[in-house]
Design a protein around this motif. Sequence first.
Motif, PDB file in Angstrom:
ATOM      1  N   VAL A 569       0.837  -1.196   0.000  1.00 55.38           N
ATOM      2  CA  VAL A 569       0.000   0.000   0.000  1.00 55.38           C
ATOM      3  C   VAL A 569       0.875   1.252   0.000  1.00 55.38           C
ATOM      4  CG1 VAL A 569      -1.842   1.232   1.185  1.00 55.38           C
ATOM      5  CG2 VAL A 569      -1.749  -1.278   1.280  1.00 55.38           C
ATOM      6  N   GLN A 570       0.651   2.129  -0.976  1.00 53.71           N
ATOM      7  CA  GLN A 570       1.409   3.377  -1.078  1.00 53.71           C
ATOM      8  C   GLN A 570       0.807   4.428  -0.148  1.00 53.71           C
ATOM      9  OE1 GLN A 570       1.109   4.410  -5.208  1.00 53.71           O
ATOM     10  NE2 GLN A 570       2.083   2.510  -5.914  1.00 53.71           N
ATOM     11  N   ILE A 571       1.634   4.996   0.717  1.00 54.14           N
ATOM     12  CA  ILE A 571       1.188   6.036   1.642  1.00 54.14           C
ATOM     13  C   ILE A 571       2.006   7.292   1.378  1.00 54.14           C
ATOM     14  CG2 ILE A 571       0.778   6.668   4.041  1.00 54.14           C
ATOM     15  CD1 ILE A 571      -0.793   4.247   3.225  1.00 54.14           C
ATOM     16  N   PRO A 572       1.513   8.202   0.536  1.00 51.80           N
ATOM     17  CA  PRO A 572       2.243   9.449   0.296  1.00 51.80           C
ATOM     18  C   PRO A 572       1.953  10.479   1.380  1.00 51.80           C
ATOM     19  CG  PRO A 572       0.312   9.384  -1.086  1.00 51.80           C
ATOM     20  CD  PRO A 572       0.313   8.098  -0.289  1.00 51.80           C
ATOM     21  N   ASN A 591       5.821   2.112   0.748  1.00 53.46           N
ATOM     22  CA  ASN A 591       4.897   0.990   0.601  1.00 53.46           C
ATOM     23  C   ASN A 591       4.732   0.398   1.995  1.00 53.46           C
ATOM     24  OD1 ASN A 591       6.598   0.866  -2.276  1.00 53.46           O
ATOM     25  ND2 ASN A 591       4.408   0.513  -2.475  1.00 53.46           N
ATOM     26  N   ALA A 592       3.723   0.882   2.695  1.00 55.39           N
ATOM     27  CA  ALA A 592       3.637   0.668   4.139  1.00 55.39           C
ATOM     28  C   ALA A 592       3.372  -0.774   4.532  1.00 55.39           C
ATOM     29  CB  ALA A 592       2.553   1.565   4.726  1.00 55.39           C
ATOM     30  N   THR A 630       6.633   1.767   9.439  1.00 60.67           N
ATOM     31  CA  THR A 630       7.180   3.115   9.347  1.00 60.67           C
ATOM     32  C   THR A 630       8.467   3.165  10.155  1.00 60.67           C
ATOM     33  OG1 THR A 630       6.658   5.462   9.598  1.00 60.67           O
ATOM     34  CG2 THR A 630       5.946   4.009  11.364  1.00 60.67           C
ATOM     35  N   ASN A 631       9.344   4.072   9.802  1.00 63.29           N
ATOM     36  CA  ASN A 631      10.612   4.191  10.508  1.00 63.29           C
ATOM     37  C   ASN A 631      10.452   5.094  11.722  1.00 63.29           C
ATOM     38  OD1 ASN A 631      12.178   2.531   8.826  1.00 63.29           O
ATOM     39  ND2 ASN A 631      12.563   4.219   7.396  1.00 63.29           N
ATOM     40  N   ILE A 632      10.735   4.537  12.898  1.00 61.80           N
ATOM     41  CA  ILE A 632      10.794   5.312  14.129  1.00 61.80           C
ATOM     42  C   ILE A 632      12.278   5.526  14.409  1.00 61.80           C
ATOM     43  CG2 ILE A 632      10.125   5.478  16.537  1.00 61.80           C
ATOM     44  CD1 ILE A 632       7.770   5.292  14.586  1.00 61.80           C
ATOM     45  N   ASP A 638       6.169  -1.665  13.086  1.00 55.69           N
ATOM     46  CA  ASP A 638       4.815  -1.943  12.631  1.00 55.69           C
ATOM     47  C   ASP A 638       3.829  -1.201  13.534  1.00 55.69           C
ATOM     48  OD1 ASP A 638       2.423  -2.901  11.689  1.00 55.69           O
ATOM     49  OD2 ASP A 638       2.942  -5.028  11.856  1.00 55.69           O
ATOM     50  N   VAL A 639       3.118  -0.218  12.962  1.00 56.95           N
ATOM     51  CA  VAL A 639       2.176   0.600  13.739  1.00 56.95           C
ATOM     52  C   VAL A 639       0.741   0.366  13.272  1.00 56.95           C
ATOM     53  CG1 VAL A 639       3.900   2.361  14.266  1.00 56.95           C
ATOM     54  CG2 VAL A 639       2.532   2.552  12.176  1.00 56.95           C
TER      55      VAL A 639
END
Length: 778
Positions: A569-572, A591-592, A630-632, A638-639
Amino acid sequence: MRFNRSHLSAALLAGTASLALATPAQAQSEQDSVSDTEVAEEDDSDVIIVTARRREERLIDVPVAVTAISGQELAERGALDITDVAQSVPNVTLEASRATNSTLSAFIRGIGQQDPVSGFEQGVGIYLDDVYLNRPQAAVLDIYDVERIEVLRGPQGTLYGRNTIGGAVKYVTKRLPLETSIRARATYGTYDQAEGVITASTPLGDMARIGGSIARLSRGGFGENLTTGLENYNKDIWAGRLSLEVGGYDEPGFIRIQGDYTRDKSNPRGGHRLIPGLFSGAPVLDNVYDTRGALNDPEQDVESYGVSMHAEIELSDAMTLRSISAWRTDDSFTPIDFDALPAVDLDVPGAYFNEQISQEFQLLWDDGGALSGLLGFYYLDAKADTLFDVRIFTTFPGLTAFTRADVDTETYAVFGDFTFDLTEQFSLSVGGRYTWDERSADILRQNYLGGGSPIFGGAGVPFGGPSTDFNGSREFKKFTPRASVSFMPTPDHNIYASYSKGFKGGGFDPRGVGANAPSAVPGMPTDAEVASFLSFAPEEVDSYEVGYKGSLGILNIAAAAFYADYTDVQIPGSVACTVGGLPTFCGVVSNAGKATFKGLELEANARFDGGFGLSGSLGYIDAEYDEYITNIGSTPTDVADFRVVQNTPEFTGSITASYDAQLGAGDLYLGTTFSYRSKTSQFEIPNPYLDQKGYGLLDASAVYTAPSGNWSLGIYGKNLLDKEYKTSGYTFVATDPVTGEIVNGANGFPIPTLGPEGTLTAFYGNPRQVFATLTFNY
């Protein structure tokens, strides 16, 4: 930045014309429009004929979730533009995108895209007379001279191609009549709404017809920009269409050449601040349609136009060749004041330049036997150029980040779809499409000091080297199959099951900062590392559906249950960041991960004795992320438990009650519609300021048609309960990186991340409107 492919467009159109005129297409005597759906009368009952599978079939026979709304029904409801369709179609969201009247955000069954910059693809295909609109700019089509609007739900990748991963919306204009005709429509209503549409056509001998429409669509603002004095949410549009048709109806051939033009000079839509100015102390305004943003350069201006040709050739009694050629272009200039305050805290002047040429060929087979179907070829060559400043003068005087993103798309596809009647009750359909997709991007990101970039009339001078100076391309190839089986115990009942795959093209983040790319040598990323950092992969969906369509006497019903696996899934998006020690923004496209959608849809209509009618729809979707990486810091996390699917309410529904009866010698139509949408999140991270709670809208109309049919008078009310509801917004405030919860400062308000004022602004749907329309037909 711009390109000109007019010579190629002209060559394709001329070639198609020669082909069509050499061997005229077979007439479609029952069909009264170029494309997919018509309503015909047969034995005093409505039989809907569609070509959702790009060939003529009864709607009841088609194993696809399709809704077709006729021009007459749209007129009876007082529909103003294509977004009105979403009120009555389940699991569909259509909205004007934030600061403009003309850019469309579309979602179907949880899949869509609301970011309009080049590099990002739509998730729902928008079609104007079977021509795919490659970009969302100028896609909020006003309703005039329309035959019908069709909505296909679920992936349509086999027959409609890439970027129809959620579904497709098709706007179909009217065919020209055989006799000379003139139609005039005048509308006046609240907020100084004043519209006029004139449509005329005449035959040119026995075989040809020429005609067109010109429309003036205007309305005053719902609010005011208290800084510039401009009306906010106004409408100022000129539009027109011109058509030449040869053959069709009872003649053994058909060709249609059509051109259209739209000029939208409406003011920019300013957002409503949801929190006070955290630096200036400016209070929240009482009227949600008022704004205070000072940016008005460039002045908002949207111009779009195109030409298309539809032609058909009968090669034999069973085989037909169809050609659809088109060239389109649109230019948009828009000033977006994110912070909605006079200060240059987060101001974004922008421009979009789009151009496309497309060619499609279809070879259809139908000999009246057990096998029917088609083979096809599709080509698209498109260019999307986006330019914008991000000005944050209150943070760092005169600091501007300028972005130019030129993205080219070249796509080829071959496809086929066939239906086999195994018995009188059972049929099997199979199809597939293979797509070659090349994306090329030229992205420049440059800081300026001392004012805005020279591109937008600023006095700034370049500061440091470009943070992004990228030129590259990627190729994507994909096979998207579909299959279905139908069981029809009688001709009036269809039970079906289907599988389909869709995909949305990958690309490059136009807002990405190449200097931030992870690198083996810190601060010195290679071209390959920058390309990997800016690029994102295609997303895919596998959809499974079971459904029933049937006629039960006075009741017609369509029901569907679906399940979809959504991957890559693309998350812009963009967030505040620091580049070279200066505050700015960074693209954060990824691509989440994965999502799962499960849902139900129901549509029904009944016609009772005495002229009473009842129709309605109900949609339910359970849409959730199974994985959202996402990068923390530098750690992938994984959120998914804290993220939601945007612009996808769990429940949608509508109910319409109508009464149609004789009044004197004329006809009177009375109708009222109540539509409902449950809570909607504007982004993947829930936001208590921007998210919209569940709400309902009430519309009503009364239309009297004279005995001769030469004139009619309609009175319409939209959003009669005057409900305030958010449709979109902007946010640049601090959030917890895992949970997404907004972080408040000592003052009790959110902490700004870009600009000291804090950006939390919302845009709203239209308030109560009442208007009357007088129509003459000659």
